[in-house]
Design a protein around this motif. Structure first.
Motif, PDB file in Angstrom:
ATOM      1  N   PHE A  11      33.768   6.070  40.634  1.00 26.47           N
ATOM      2  CA  PHE A  11      35.203   6.284  40.510  1.00 26.47           C
ATOM      3  C   PHE A  11      35.837   4.911  40.369  1.00 26.47           C
ATOM      4  CE2 PHE A  11      33.784   9.960  42.989  1.00 26.47           C
ATOM      5  CZ  PHE A  11      34.278  10.973  42.194  1.00 26.47           C
ATOM      6  N   LYS A  14      34.255   1.926  41.951  1.00 27.13           N
ATOM      7  CA  LYS A  14      33.436   2.232  43.113  1.00 27.13           C
ATOM      8  C   LYS A  14      32.234   3.095  42.709  1.00 27.13           C
ATOM      9  CE  LYS A  14      33.952   4.180  47.684  1.00 27.13           C
ATOM     10  NZ  LYS A  14      34.769   5.132  48.381  1.00 27.13           N
ATOM     11  N   ALA A  35      24.773   9.943  55.631  1.00 27.59           N
ATOM     12  CA  ALA A  35      25.953   9.694  56.455  1.00 27.59           C
ATOM     13  C   ALA A  35      27.210  10.115  55.709  1.00 27.59           C
ATOM     14  CB  ALA A  35      26.021   8.214  56.820  1.00 27.59           C
ATOM     15  N   GLY A  37      30.313   9.961  53.599  1.00 31.17           N
ATOM     16  CA  GLY A  37      30.687   9.034  52.543  1.00 31.17           C
ATOM     17  C   GLY A  37      29.530   8.525  51.708  1.00 31.17           C
ATOM     18  N   SER A  38      28.324   9.067  51.948  1.00 32.70           N
ATOM     19  CA  SER A  38      27.166   8.581  51.197  1.00 32.70           C
ATOM     20  C   SER A  38      27.082   9.213  49.809  1.00 32.70           C
ATOM     21  CB  SER A  38      25.883   8.852  51.979  1.00 32.70           C
ATOM     22  OG  SER A  38      25.798  10.224  52.281  1.00 32.70           O
ATOM     23  N   GLY A  39      27.964  10.158  49.520  1.00 32.49           N
ATOM     24  CA  GLY A  39      27.987  10.728  48.167  1.00 32.49           C
ATOM     25  C   GLY A  39      27.369  12.104  48.048  1.00 32.49           C
ATOM     26  N   SER A  41      28.637  15.227  48.731  1.00 33.66           N
ATOM     27  CA  SER A  41      29.497  16.194  48.045  1.00 33.66           C
ATOM     28  C   SER A  41      29.641  15.847  46.566  1.00 33.66           C
ATOM     29  CB  SER A  41      30.877  16.232  48.685  1.00 33.66           C
ATOM     30  OG  SER A  41      30.780  16.663  50.015  1.00 33.66           O
ATOM     31  N   VAL A  42      29.749  14.561  46.286  1.00 29.49           N
ATOM     32  CA  VAL A  42      29.873  14.148  44.897  1.00 29.49           C
ATOM     33  C   VAL A  42      28.621  14.538  44.120  1.00 29.49           C
ATOM     34  CG1 VAL A  42      30.061  12.134  43.370  1.00 29.49           C
ATOM     35  CG2 VAL A  42      31.504  12.297  45.396  1.00 29.49           C
ATOM     36  N   GLN A  85      32.866  22.699  51.206  1.00 30.35           N
ATOM     37  CA  GLN A  85      32.913  22.077  52.524  1.00 30.35           C
ATOM     38  C   GLN A  85      34.018  22.686  53.388  1.00 30.35           C
ATOM     39  OE1 GLN A  85      32.525  17.849  52.260  1.00 30.35           O
ATOM     40  NE2 GLN A  85      32.561  17.534  54.449  1.00 30.35           N
ATOM     41  N   HIS A 196      24.799  17.174  57.591  1.00 27.57           N
ATOM     42  CA  HIS A 196      24.374  16.023  58.383  1.00 27.57           C
ATOM     43  C   HIS A 196      24.102  16.491  59.816  1.00 27.57           C
ATOM     44  CE1 HIS A 196      28.924  14.981  58.025  1.00 27.57           C
ATOM     45  NE2 HIS A 196      28.750  16.069  58.723  1.00 27.57           N
TER      46      HIS A 196
HETATM   47  N1  LIG Z   1      37.678  12.281  43.380  1.00 25.45           N
HETATM   48  C1  LIG Z   1      37.366  11.109  43.935  1.00 25.45           C
HETATM   49  N2  LIG Z   1      38.005   9.968  43.564  1.00 25.45           N
HETATM   50  C2  LIG Z   1      37.674   8.787  44.096  1.00 25.45           C
HETATM   51  N3  LIG Z   1      36.730   8.612  45.022  1.00 25.45           N
HETATM   52  C3  LIG Z   1      36.051   9.684  45.442  1.00 25.45           C
HETATM   53  C4  LIG Z   1      36.336  11.004  44.923  1.00 25.45           C
HETATM   54  N4  LIG Z   1      35.497  11.888  45.528  1.00 25.45           N
HETATM   55  C5  LIG Z   1      34.754  11.160  46.372  1.00 25.45           C
HETATM   56  N5  LIG Z   1      35.065   9.849  46.330  1.00 25.45           N
HETATM   57  C6  LIG Z   1      34.425   8.793  47.106  1.00 25.45           C
HETATM   58  O1  LIG Z   1      33.038   8.959  47.032  1.00 25.45           O
HETATM   59  C7  LIG Z   1      32.429   8.666  48.259  1.00 25.45           C
HETATM   60  C8  LIG Z   1      31.475   9.774  48.642  1.00 25.45           C
HETATM   61  O2  LIG Z   1      32.215  10.932  48.907  1.00 25.45           O
HETATM   62  P1  LIG Z   1      31.541  12.309  49.313  1.00 25.45           P
HETATM   63  O3  LIG Z   1      32.626  13.292  49.438  1.00 25.45           O
HETATM   64  O4  LIG Z   1      30.428  12.600  48.392  1.00 25.45           O
HETATM   65  O5  LIG Z   1      30.952  11.985  50.745  1.00 25.45           O
HETATM   66  P2  LIG Z   1      30.037  12.917  51.623  1.00 25.45           P
HETATM   67  O6  LIG Z   1      28.684  12.306  51.620  1.00 25.45           O
HETATM   68  O7  LIG Z   1      30.148  14.300  51.172  1.00 25.45           O
HETATM   69  O8  LIG Z   1      30.705  12.719  53.030  1.00 25.45           O
HETATM   70  P3  LIG Z   1      31.015  13.837  54.146  1.00 25.45           P
HETATM   71  O9  LIG Z   1      29.754  14.053  54.877  1.00 25.45           O
HETATM   72  O10 LIG Z   1      32.041  13.185  54.988  1.00 25.45           O
HETATM   73  O11 LIG Z   1      31.513  15.049  53.450  1.00 25.45           O
HETATM   74  C9  LIG Z   1      33.521   8.460  49.272  1.00 25.45           C
HETATM   75  O12 LIG Z   1      33.589   7.100  49.570  1.00 25.45           O
HETATM   76  C10 LIG Z   1      34.773   8.902  48.572  1.00 25.45           C
HETATM   77  O13 LIG Z   1      35.828   8.044  48.895  1.00 25.45           O
END
Ligand SMILES: Nc1ncnc2c1ncn2[C@@H]1O[C@H](COP(=O)(O)OP(=O)(O)OP(=O)(O)O)[C@@H](O)[C@H]1O
Ligand SMILES: [Mg+2]
Lengths: 249, 247
Positions: A11, A14, A35, A37-39, A41-42, A85, A196
């Motif tokens: 993004f 980042k 952990a 924020g490790s990505g 969900s993305v 989620q 997690h």
């Molecule tokens: N649409 C977006 N725009 C910008 N940054 C994003 C977007 N979606 C996610 N991020 C960034 O990507 C990183 C990973 O997010 P993600 O939601 O995948 O974390 P996660 O592993 O699912 O965490 P959690 O366990 O807290 O759900 C985060 O730092 C978040 O700030």
């Protein structure tokens, strides 16, 4: 089987996913852990196409999803069930209408057949007499279960669950884990669960992918995870001081 | 400047997705009816109160500011009618609706965005932009003109109330005034403007809601922005349309 090949996603400046490859097998629960924020969900959103990958491909049983157009994707999506989620129930619709929604979208069944299916799905997640309640009237755990019921309404080949048991007490959490496990085996789905929660990892971890800072850091099953000496993974698994002492750090 | 252009581009891209042919009309028909009820009926009370009192005040103001014997008495009713039909009902009421309907739409769609309901729609193969926004636009195009005509009527009624129950003017003169030199075109003109405004007060807030990122604070921000920008759009479009239609 679902295969992810070298996908990257950032993004702006980042980098959230960095060259991740993995294979998720049919008829078993594939866990994605890491952990906050490790990505995780993305990664899931990239797989189902809610986010476009910057590089790499996603293949659903050999069908390259990344290069498909809208209509082809729609066809694949009719085979996907997803639990978000935050449950993501439509809050202007009742429980029943929520589960009817995908049925009305994709099938030409009669209203009775659809309602039968709704009730079957609700039973499957151990919910009764909630048909006419609205999402806001349900507890978090009930919302999750309705989310699962909606996800399995179309009998999907691919099931995605983003943190199905976060925010639930351990027992309800395990109940939901078992439920996902059962339906995965019963219908031979390719299931991907983001979590997690170490309980579910030990309970259901047949194939575990550990993400760390957007990279695939480790891969294995729930037996191997206990023996690992991967530093970051150990930090994740043995998060508390007591557990670390147990392991002998 | 660059971000403004970028947003305008995104707005039109969103609209192009909104107007893609829907593949399940049944779901849409239901939504349109629901939206017509919420957008329409929900605003009737507010618009009624505002229109009636504004009509009354315009009449009193006009009456108390005219003291030249050269101006005929029926000018009071005439002025009330003209100002209501031409500007107060279409423009001012739509500005008020922009506040009411607009913030509502922005926060509804924004909430759906941040709670992943829009993602859930997409997963189910629904064109979320079209499913969420098109019924609102269609509903507004159908119901806002009705609200505006109703507002015109109540505004003129407000003036009539003044003429009947106070001595700024008399009922005869007022009734003569509101019928004097009436052309149907002024209503047509007002309704043309209303259609444009109805489109603005649904599509602009929908745009801000749809692209909400983050959490509940951002929803609030989207909804404020949507009211500000749709009001500005209304004023600009009003100016342009008035120029074009009254040449
Ligand atoms: N649409 C977006 N725009 C910008 N940054 C994003 C977007 N979606 C996610 N991020 C960034 O990507 C990183 C990973 O997010 P993600 O939601 O995948 O974390 P996660 O592993 O699912 O965490 P959690 O366990 O807290 O759900 C985060 O730092 C978040 O700030
Ligand atoms: Mg997450």
């Amino acid at each position: 089987m679902l295969e992810v090949k070298n996908i990257s996603k950032s993004f702006y400046d980042k980098n959230v996913l960095d060259n991740v490859s993995a294979i998720f097998k049919r008829g078993q629960i594939n866990l994605v852990i890491g952990a906050s924020g490790s990505g995780k969900s993305v990664l899931v959103k990239c797989i189902v196409g809610l986010l476009e990958v910057d590089a790499g491909t996603v293949e659903f049983d050999g069908r390259n999803f990344t290069t498909m157009n809208f209509m082809e994707r729609k066809l694949v999506r009719s085979e996907i069930g997803m639990l978000f989620q935050g449950s993501a129930l439509f809050n202007s619709l009742s429980v029943e209408e929520n589960i009817l929604f995908p049925l009305e979208m994709y099938t030409k069944q009669s209203r009775e057949e659809m309602l039968d299916r709704v009730n079957f799905c609700l039973q499957r997640v151990n919910l009764e007499n909630v048909n006419h309640l609205f999402p806001a009237e349900l507890s978090g755990g009930m919302q999750k279960r309705v989310g699962i019921a909606r996800a399995i309404a179309l009998n999907p080949k691919y099931l995605f669950c983003d943190e199905p048991n976060s925010g639930l007490d351990p027992r309800t959490g395990i109940l939901i884990d078992n439920l996902i496990m059962e339906i995965t085996k019963e219908y031979q789905m390719t299931t991907i669960v983001v979590t997690h929660d170490m309980n579910s990892v030990m309970e259901t971890g047949e194939n575990i992918v550990f993400l760390h800072k957007g990279k695939k850091w480790w891969e294995g099953n729930n037996h191997e995870i206990l023996k690992t000496d991967n530093k970051e993974l150990c930090d994740f698994v043995y998060a508390s001081k007591i557990m670390q002492k147990f392991k002998g750090f | 400047m660059v971000t403004a252009l970028h947003s305008i581009g995104e707005y039109f891209l969103l609209l192009s997705r909104v107007f893609k042919k829907p593949d399940n009309w049944k779901l849409y028909r239901r939504q349109i009816l629901v939206e017509m009820t919420t957008l329409g009926l929900g605003s009737m009370g507010l618009i009624a109160i505002i229109s009636f009192f504004m009509g009354a005040v315009v009449t009193i103001q006009t009456a108390s500011n005219i003291d030249s014997p050269l101006i005929p008495d029926y000018a009071i009713g005439f002025a009330t009618r003209q100002s209501f039909i031409l500007e107060l009902a279409p423009t001012v009421m739509c500005l008020i609706l922009a506040g009411k309907i607009g913030s509502n739409i922005a926060s509804e769609i924004g909430t759906m965005r941040i709670t992943e309901q829009i993602d859930a729609l997409e997963i189910m193969g629904v064109n979320s932009a079209s499913y969420l926004i098109l019924p609102k636009i269609i509903a507004a195009l159908l119901i806002v003109p009705v609200i505006i005509i109703y507002s015109m009527f109540l505004g003129v009624m407000g003036g009539w109330f003044v003429s009947a129950y106070s001595d700024f003017t008399t009922m005869d003169k007022y009734l003569l005034g509101i019928r004097w030199n009436f052309t149907m075109f002024s209503i047509v003109y007002a309704l043309i403007k209303t259609l444009f405004f109805a489109f603005i007060i649904t599509s602009v807030p929908a745009f801000f809601g749809y692209f909400t990122r983050g959490g509940s604070i951002e929803i609030g921000r989207s909804s404020t922005k949507s009211v500000v920008y749709s009001s500005i759009c209304i004023l600009i479009v009003n100016y342009i349309l008035t120029q074009l239609l009254l040449i």
